[in-house]
Scaffold this motif. Structure first.
Motif, PDB file in Angstrom:
ATOM      1  N   GLN A   1      -2.149   9.488  17.170  1.00 17.44           N
ATOM      2  CA  GLN A   1      -1.699  10.871  17.055  1.00 17.44           C
ATOM      3  C   GLN A   1      -0.343  11.078  17.712  1.00 17.44           C
ATOM      4  OE1 GLN A   1      -4.976  13.245  18.599  1.00 17.44           O
ATOM      5  NE2 GLN A   1      -5.916  13.380  16.590  1.00 17.44           N
ATOM      6  N   GLN A   2      -0.161  10.511  18.911  1.00 13.67           N
ATOM      7  CA  GLN A   2       1.129  10.651  19.592  1.00 13.67           C
ATOM      8  C   GLN A   2       2.239   9.968  18.815  1.00 13.67           C
ATOM      9  OE1 GLN A   2      -1.849   9.912  21.009  1.00 13.67           O
ATOM     10  NE2 GLN A   2      -1.759  10.098  23.249  1.00 13.67           N
ATOM     11  N   VAL A   3       1.979   8.764  18.337  1.00 14.27           N
ATOM     12  CA  VAL A   3       3.002   8.028  17.588  1.00 14.27           C
ATOM     13  C   VAL A   3       3.302   8.727  16.269  1.00 14.27           C
ATOM     14  CG1 VAL A   3       3.507   5.865  16.391  1.00 14.27           C
ATOM     15  CG2 VAL A   3       2.510   5.824  18.692  1.00 14.27           C
ATOM     16  N   ASN A   4       2.267   9.215  15.594  1.00 13.73           N
ATOM     17  CA  ASN A   4       2.486   9.948  14.343  1.00 13.73           C
ATOM     18  C   ASN A   4       3.410  11.132  14.563  1.00 13.73           C
ATOM     19  OD1 ASN A   4       0.637   8.179  13.258  1.00 13.73           O
ATOM     20  ND2 ASN A   4      -1.011   9.682  13.060  1.00 13.73           N
ATOM     21  N   GLN A   5       3.163  11.891  15.628  1.00 18.33           N
ATOM     22  CA  GLN A   5       3.970  13.078  15.885  1.00 18.33           C
ATOM     23  C   GLN A   5       5.411  12.706  16.211  1.00 18.33           C
ATOM     24  OE1 GLN A   5       2.419  16.153  15.321  1.00 18.33           O
ATOM     25  NE2 GLN A   5       4.607  16.597  15.103  1.00 18.33           N
TER      26      GLN A   5
ATOM     27  N   ALA B   1       0.853  -1.174   0.000  1.00 19.87           N
ATOM     28  CA  ALA B   1       0.000   0.000   0.000  1.00 19.87           C
ATOM     29  C   ALA B   1       0.893   1.228   0.000  1.00 19.87           C
ATOM     30  CB  ALA B   1      -0.900   0.002   1.226  1.00 19.87           C
ATOM     31  N   GLU B   2       0.442   2.332  -0.620  1.00 19.32           N
ATOM     32  CA  GLU B   2       1.273   3.536  -0.624  1.00 19.32           C
ATOM     33  C   GLU B   2       0.410   4.785  -0.733  1.00 19.32           C
ATOM     34  OE1 GLU B   2       3.927   4.322  -3.874  1.00 19.32           O
ATOM     35  OE2 GLU B   2       2.703   3.214  -5.300  1.00 19.32           O
ATOM     36  N   ILE B   3       0.996   5.887  -0.259  1.00 19.82           N
ATOM     37  CA  ILE B   3       0.336   7.184  -0.322  1.00 19.82           C
ATOM     38  C   ILE B   3       1.403   8.259  -0.180  1.00 19.82           C
ATOM     39  CG2 ILE B   3      -0.155   7.152   2.164  1.00 19.82           C
ATOM     40  CD1 ILE B   3      -2.661   8.819   1.619  1.00 19.82           C
TER      41      ILE B   3
ATOM     42  N   SER C   1      -2.303  -2.138   9.619  1.00 16.94           N
ATOM     43  CA  SER C   1      -1.986  -1.641  10.962  1.00 16.94           C
ATOM     44  C   SER C   1      -1.271  -0.300  10.930  1.00 16.94           C
ATOM     45  CB  SER C   1      -1.123  -2.658  11.717  1.00 16.94           C
ATOM     46  OG  SER C   1       0.119  -2.830  11.077  1.00 16.94           O
ATOM     47  N   TRP C   2      -0.764   0.098   9.756  1.00 19.46           N
ATOM     48  CA  TRP C   2      -0.044   1.370   9.595  1.00 19.46           C
ATOM     49  C   TRP C   2      -0.920   2.465   8.981  1.00 19.46           C
ATOM     50  CZ3 TRP C   2       4.075   1.573  12.345  1.00 19.46           C
ATOM     51  CH2 TRP C   2       4.925   0.474  12.479  1.00 19.46           C
ATOM     52  N   ARG C   3      -2.223   2.230   8.872  1.00 14.40           N
ATOM     53  CA  ARG C   3      -3.071   3.176   8.149  1.00 14.40           C
ATOM     54  C   ARG C   3      -2.973   4.597   8.712  1.00 14.40           C
ATOM     55  NH1 ARG C   3      -5.310  -0.073  11.564  1.00 14.40           N
ATOM     56  NH2 ARG C   3      -6.977   0.506  13.016  1.00 14.40           N
ATOM     57  N   HIS C   4      -2.966   4.737  10.033  1.00 15.49           N
ATOM     58  CA  HIS C   4      -2.897   6.069  10.636  1.00 15.49           C
ATOM     59  C   HIS C   4      -1.566   6.750  10.332  1.00 15.49           C
ATOM     60  CE1 HIS C   4      -6.500   4.941  12.783  1.00 15.49           C
ATOM     61  NE2 HIS C   4      -5.872   3.975  13.435  1.00 15.49           N
ATOM     62  N   GLN C   5      -0.476   5.986  10.441  1.00 19.31           N
ATOM     63  CA  GLN C   5       0.855   6.561  10.229  1.00 19.31           C
ATOM     64  C   GLN C   5       1.088   6.908   8.757  1.00 19.31           C
ATOM     65  OE1 GLN C   5       0.396   3.731  12.402  1.00 19.31           O
ATOM     66  NE2 GLN C   5       0.304   5.386  13.919  1.00 19.31           N
ATOM     67  N   MET C   6       0.590   6.071   7.851  1.00 18.18           N
ATOM     68  CA  MET C   6       0.787   6.326   6.423  1.00 18.18           C
ATOM     69  C   MET C   6       0.172   7.661   6.018  1.00 18.18           C
ATOM     70  SD  MET C   6       0.087   2.585   4.753  1.00 18.18           S
ATOM     71  CE  MET C   6       0.542   3.121   3.108  1.00 18.18           C
ATOM     72  N   ILE C   7      -1.058   7.882   6.444  1.00 16.69           N
ATOM     73  CA  ILE C   7      -1.751   9.122   6.088  1.00 16.69           C
ATOM     74  C   ILE C   7      -1.043  10.324   6.710  1.00 16.69           C
ATOM     75  CG2 ILE C   7      -3.910  10.401   6.369  1.00 16.69           C
ATOM     76  CD1 ILE C   7      -5.326   7.621   6.221  1.00 16.69           C
TER      77      ILE C   7
ATOM     78  N   ASN D   1       0.828  13.372   4.659  1.00 13.99           N
ATOM     79  CA  ASN D   1       0.434  14.767   4.845  1.00 13.99           C
ATOM     80  C   ASN D   1       1.610  15.642   5.260  1.00 13.99           C
ATOM     81  OD1 ASN D   1      -2.243  14.241   4.177  1.00 13.99           O
ATOM     82  ND2 ASN D   1      -2.896  13.969   6.302  1.00 13.99           N
ATOM     83  N   ALA D   2       2.647  15.025   5.826  1.00 16.52           N
ATOM     84  CA  ALA D   2       3.834  15.764   6.258  1.00 16.52           C
ATOM     85  C   ALA D   2       4.899  15.854   5.168  1.00 16.52           C
ATOM     86  CB  ALA D   2       4.420  15.111   7.510  1.00 16.52           C
ATOM     87  N   GLY D   3       4.608  15.334   3.968  1.00 11.85           N
ATOM     88  CA  GLY D   3       5.534  15.489   2.855  1.00 11.85           C
ATOM     89  C   GLY D   3       6.396  14.288   2.545  1.00 11.85           C
TER      90      GLY D   3
END
Length: 311
Positions: free
Chosen positions: A297-301, A19-21, A39-45, A49-51
């Motif tokens: 959200q915390q892990v993404n940041q 999968a990619e985005i 399982s990575w859906r939140h982090q991928m998006i 969005n962060a470039g």
């Protein structure tokens, strides 16, 4: 989720799904068990969005990737070689690697063998670990510990076979969300540790469970039981056991894995930095083994802050 694209690439004789985005520097996310690309859906998006360009493969024999002819012979080195061929076929020279659970071990194996292809690494739920027969602390683990049980050919297959796939995945998510090492008595199996009335963790929806179940119905558990569990004692195959790229480790303070053979002391004492000298460590106070889904959200940041310091 609808912005995530799904593709396939032929790698070493197998059709592997990813999968990619997004666009930009490439971040490759490597799943654990019972996880999958999803399982990575939140982090991928978030990283898109962060470039960044986010890529999340299904390992061979997992999810939508093709099952190898002999899943019982799959090795960690196979997953490393698959990843190398995948990024080569996508014309990607260097990547950031993010791994969860046994995906962390693939991350470290890859960077030890191909250090010039990796810009930095982040792992969740599992720090760097030594490998090989002399590094598995059986004497420090409870007798019925699930890893020891699942290393026995046929035992997990018989245990899982008593239930439908959705129930198996649900039970594993419940068990692995706890803070104790899953270890049944002599007259019990791993699936017996979960009361059928036990609800899913609050951060796992029925839709999430259905997605996981459908992916494991497609792939089965053959390869998943081989890697990580039955290939656990496989060695890295290099002499210089040191991770020299910038590294991030994110652990939940309530992760059962911290009780795995003195793992908490290995991390908190700084011993891990003997092997990963340029390592940042973050503990999430209420975090379980699934911190990236529990606290996205915390892990993404944390991941985005780490990446932004390096680009």
């Amino acid at each position: 989720m609808e912005k995530i694209h799904h593709n396939y690439v032929n790698v070493r004789g197998l059709k592997l799904h990813f999968a990619e985005i997004g666009t930009g520097p490439v971040v490759v996310f490597l799943h654990g068990f019972p996880e999958i690309w999803y399982s990575w859906r939140h982090q991928m998006i978030a990283v898109a969005n962060a470039g960044f360009r986010a890529i999340a493969p299904d390992f061979r024999g997992y999810g939508l990737s093709e099952l190898p002819t002999y899943p019982e012979l799959t090795t960690y080195k196979d997953l490393v070689d698959d990843l190398l061929d995948m990024i080569d076929s996508l014309d990607i020279h260097q990547v950031f690697l993010v791994g969860k659970d046994f995906g962390a071990r693939v991350v470290f194996h890859f960077v030890l063998l191909h250090p010039n292809r990796v810009l930095a690494v982040a792992t969740l739920g599992v720090p760097f670990l030594l490998t090989g027969p002399g590094t598995f602390p059986q004497d420090l683990l409870p007798k019925g510990f699930y890893v020891l049980r699942w290393q026995e050919p046929g035992r997990a297959e018989a245990d899982f076979g008593r239930f439908d796939t959705k129930t198996v995945v649900k039970n594993i998510y419940i068990l692995f969300s706890g803070s104790e090492l899953p270890a049944p008595k002599d007259d019990e199996e791993i699936m017996d540790l979960v009361d059928p009335s036990t609800p899913l963790p609050a951060w796992v929806t029925e839709e999430d469970l259905a997605n996981y179940a459908s992916l494991y119905e497609n792939s089965g558990f053959q390869t998943a039981l081989q890697v990580p569990y039955r290939a656990w004692l496989e060695e890295y195959g290099v002499e210089d056991i040191k991770i020299k790229v910038p590294s991030l480790l994110v652990m939940g303070e309530k992760d059962y894995a911290l009780k795995f053979g003195g793992l908490e002391h290995f991390i908190s004492s700084g011993m891990v930095k003997e092997y990963v000298p340029n390592l940042e460590i973050t503990f999430l106070p209420e975090g379980s083994h699934f911190v990236q889904e529990q606290f996205p959200q915390q892990v993404n940041q944390l991941i985005i802050n780490f990446l932004n310091k390096l680009v």
